[in-house]
Motif scaffolding. Structure first.
Motif, mmCIF file in Angstrom:
data_model
loop_
_atom_site.group_PDB
_atom_site.id
_atom_site.type_symbol
_atom_site.label_atom_id
_atom_site.label_comp_id
_atom_site.label_asym_id
_atom_site.label_seq_id
_atom_site.Cartn_x
_atom_site.Cartn_y
_atom_site.Cartn_z
ATOM 1 N N CYS A 40 0.832 -1.211 0.000
ATOM 2 C CA CYS A 40 0.000 0.000 0.000
ATOM 3 C C CYS A 40 0.863 1.256 0.000
ATOM 4 C CB CYS A 40 -0.927 -0.001 1.216
ATOM 5 S SG CYS A 40 -2.224 -1.256 1.149
ATOM 6 N N GLU A 41 1.964 1.222 0.741
ATOM 7 C CA GLU A 41 2.879 2.366 0.769
ATOM 8 C C GLU A 41 3.432 2.633 -0.623
ATOM 9 O OE1 GLU A 41 3.704 4.491 3.024
ATOM 10 O OE2 GLU A 41 2.995 3.625 4.898
ATOM 11 N N ARG A 42 3.856 1.573 -1.301
ATOM 12 C CA ARG A 42 4.423 1.733 -2.644
ATOM 13 C C ARG A 42 3.401 2.323 -3.607
ATOM 14 N NH1 ARG A 42 7.391 -3.005 -1.477
ATOM 15 N NH2 ARG A 42 5.686 -4.345 -2.127
ATOM 16 N N SER A 43 2.137 2.033 -3.378
ATOM 17 C CA SER A 43 1.085 2.509 -4.280
ATOM 18 C C SER A 43 0.590 3.905 -3.924
ATOM 19 C CB SER A 43 -0.095 1.527 -4.256
ATOM 20 O OG SER A 43 0.322 0.252 -4.681
ATOM 21 N N GLY A 44 1.105 4.475 -2.833
ATOM 22 C CA GLY A 44 0.718 5.824 -2.448
ATOM 23 C C GLY A 44 -0.645 5.922 -1.806
ATOM 24 N N LEU A 45 -1.125 4.833 -1.204
ATOM 25 C CA LEU A 45 -2.451 4.862 -0.585
ATOM 26 C C LEU A 45 -2.410 5.280 0.880
ATOM 27 C CD1 LEU A 45 -4.287 1.788 -2.140
ATOM 28 C CD2 LEU A 45 -4.362 4.188 -2.809
ATOM 29 N N HIS A 46 -1.222 5.442 1.428
ATOM 30 C CA HIS A 46 -1.083 5.984 2.777
ATOM 31 C C HIS A 46 -0.495 7.387 2.627
ATOM 32 C CE1 HIS A 46 -0.642 1.592 4.436
ATOM 33 N NE2 HIS A 46 -1.873 1.884 4.060
ATOM 34 N N PHE A 47 -1.313 8.399 2.852
ATOM 35 C CA PHE A 47 -0.865 9.773 2.649
ATOM 36 C C PHE A 47 -1.486 10.674 3.706
ATOM 37 C CE2 PHE A 47 -4.606 8.895 0.135
ATOM 38 C CZ PHE A 47 -5.446 9.965 0.413
ATOM 39 N N ARG A 96 -8.508 -11.586 8.325
ATOM 40 C CA ARG A 96 -8.603 -10.462 9.262
ATOM 41 C C ARG A 96 -7.357 -9.585 9.178
ATOM 42 N NH1 ARG A 96 -8.782 -13.184 13.409
ATOM 43 N NH2 ARG A 96 -6.705 -12.837 14.275
ATOM 44 N N LEU A 97 -6.189 -10.215 9.138
ATOM 45 C CA LEU A 97 -4.938 -9.463 9.053
ATOM 46 C C LEU A 97 -4.845 -8.699 7.733
ATOM 47 C CD1 LEU A 97 -2.454 -12.097 10.514
ATOM 48 C CD2 LEU A 97 -3.160 -9.963 11.602
ATOM 49 N N PHE A 98 -5.275 -9.342 6.652
ATOM 50 C CA PHE A 98 -5.257 -8.695 5.341
ATOM 51 C C PHE A 98 -6.128 -7.443 5.356
ATOM 52 C CE2 PHE A 98 -7.211 -8.032 1.170
ATOM 53 C CZ PHE A 98 -6.095 -7.946 0.351
ATOM 54 N N PHE A 99 -7.324 -7.568 5.927
ATOM 55 C CA PHE A 99 -8.237 -6.423 5.968
ATOM 56 C C PHE A 99 -7.654 -5.292 6.810
ATOM 57 C CE2 PHE A 99 -11.747 -3.974 7.781
ATOM 58 C CZ PHE A 99 -12.369 -3.553 6.612
ATOM 59 N N GLN A 100 -7.067 -5.644 7.951
ATOM 60 C CA GLN A 100 -6.523 -4.617 8.839
ATOM 61 C C GLN A 100 -5.334 -3.892 8.207
ATOM 62 O OE1 GLN A 100 -5.659 -6.967 12.318
ATOM 63 N NE2 GLN A 100 -7.734 -6.771 13.153
ATOM 64 N N ALA A 101 -4.479 -4.646 7.511
ATOM 65 C CA ALA A 101 -3.264 -4.054 6.944
ATOM 66 C C ALA A 101 -3.517 -3.321 5.640
ATOM 67 C CB ALA A 101 -2.213 -5.145 6.719
ATOM 68 N N GLY A 102 -4.536 -3.760 4.880
ATOM 69 C CA GLY A 102 -4.797 -3.165 3.578
ATOM 70 C C GLY A 102 -6.033 -2.287 3.546
#
Length: 204
Positions: free
Chosen positions: A68-75, A124-130
């Motif tokens: 997600c970081e690489r894709s720029g979705l955390h800003f 659950r982990l996938f949903f929380q992290a992504g």
């Protein structure tokens, strides 16, 4: 030009580990991945691996977050303050579809979905992290847009989830089922432009 906040650059060993874990999680899924295999693929010692990621759960979360970081979705919410709203939404829409329509993301989503009933922890982990982190980031963006008078809403969380659902579109479902090819650049640009224009009209 928007400025963005990025996480500190990982050290080379961490990058090796995350690159290896990404490959293996895609190949074998959460259940089939072992820390021993990741250490072997990354060519690091178990001590090096466990020092950075004490458990498979933490490694899995870090792997999804890094994507997600690489894709720029955390800003940061103020990243697009100097950009017109429609232009900002088009840029964010492209980031989102470029990630979720990518071959790697589709394979990961298929793997998680296939394991969900057998290994609910992975889902659950996938949903929380992504998805959960992405939604929170977009909620903050729309809260700021509302506070600045750019949109009219008393429920920024609803607006954020609807925006992401609009961007995801029916294409994601078709890709998940192998019913279509990955859209080309021009198709993505046209889709996002139309979806954003429709979304903007709904906020007017």
């Amino acid at each position: 030009m928007p400025s963005e906040q990025h996480a500190a650059t990982p050290d080379p060993k961490t990058e090796q580990i995350l690159a290896a874990s990404r490959e293996i999680f895609l190949e074998l899924g959460y259940a089939g991945t072992s820390m021993d295999l990741v250490a072997q693929r990354a060519r690091v010692s178990k001590t090096t691996l466990y020092t950075r990621f004490p458990s498979k759960d933490e490694l899995y979360v870090a792997t999804i977050s890094a994507e997600c970081e690489r894709s720029g979705l955390h800003f940061a919410p103020d990243t697009f303050d100097d950009v017109p709203l429609e232009e900002a939404l088009r840029a964010l829409g492209r980031r989102f579809v470029d990630l979720i329509w990518s071959e790697a993301a589709i394979r990961m989503h298929q793997s998680v979905t296939g394991e969900a009933t057998r290994v609910p922890q992975a889902a659950r982990l996938f949903f929380q992290a992504g998805p959960e982190k992405a939604i929170a980031t977009f909620v903050a963006f729309f809260e700021r847009a509302a506070a600045r008078g750019l949109i009219k809403t008393d429920d920024p969380a609803f607006v954020a989830t609807q925006f992401l659902a609009t961007m995801q579109g029916g294409v994601h479902c078709a890709l998940m089922l192998g019913a279509c090819d990955t859209p080309e650049e021009a198709e993505r640009e046209a889709y996002v432009a139309k979806a954003v224009a429709l979304f903007i009209r709904g906020l007017a």
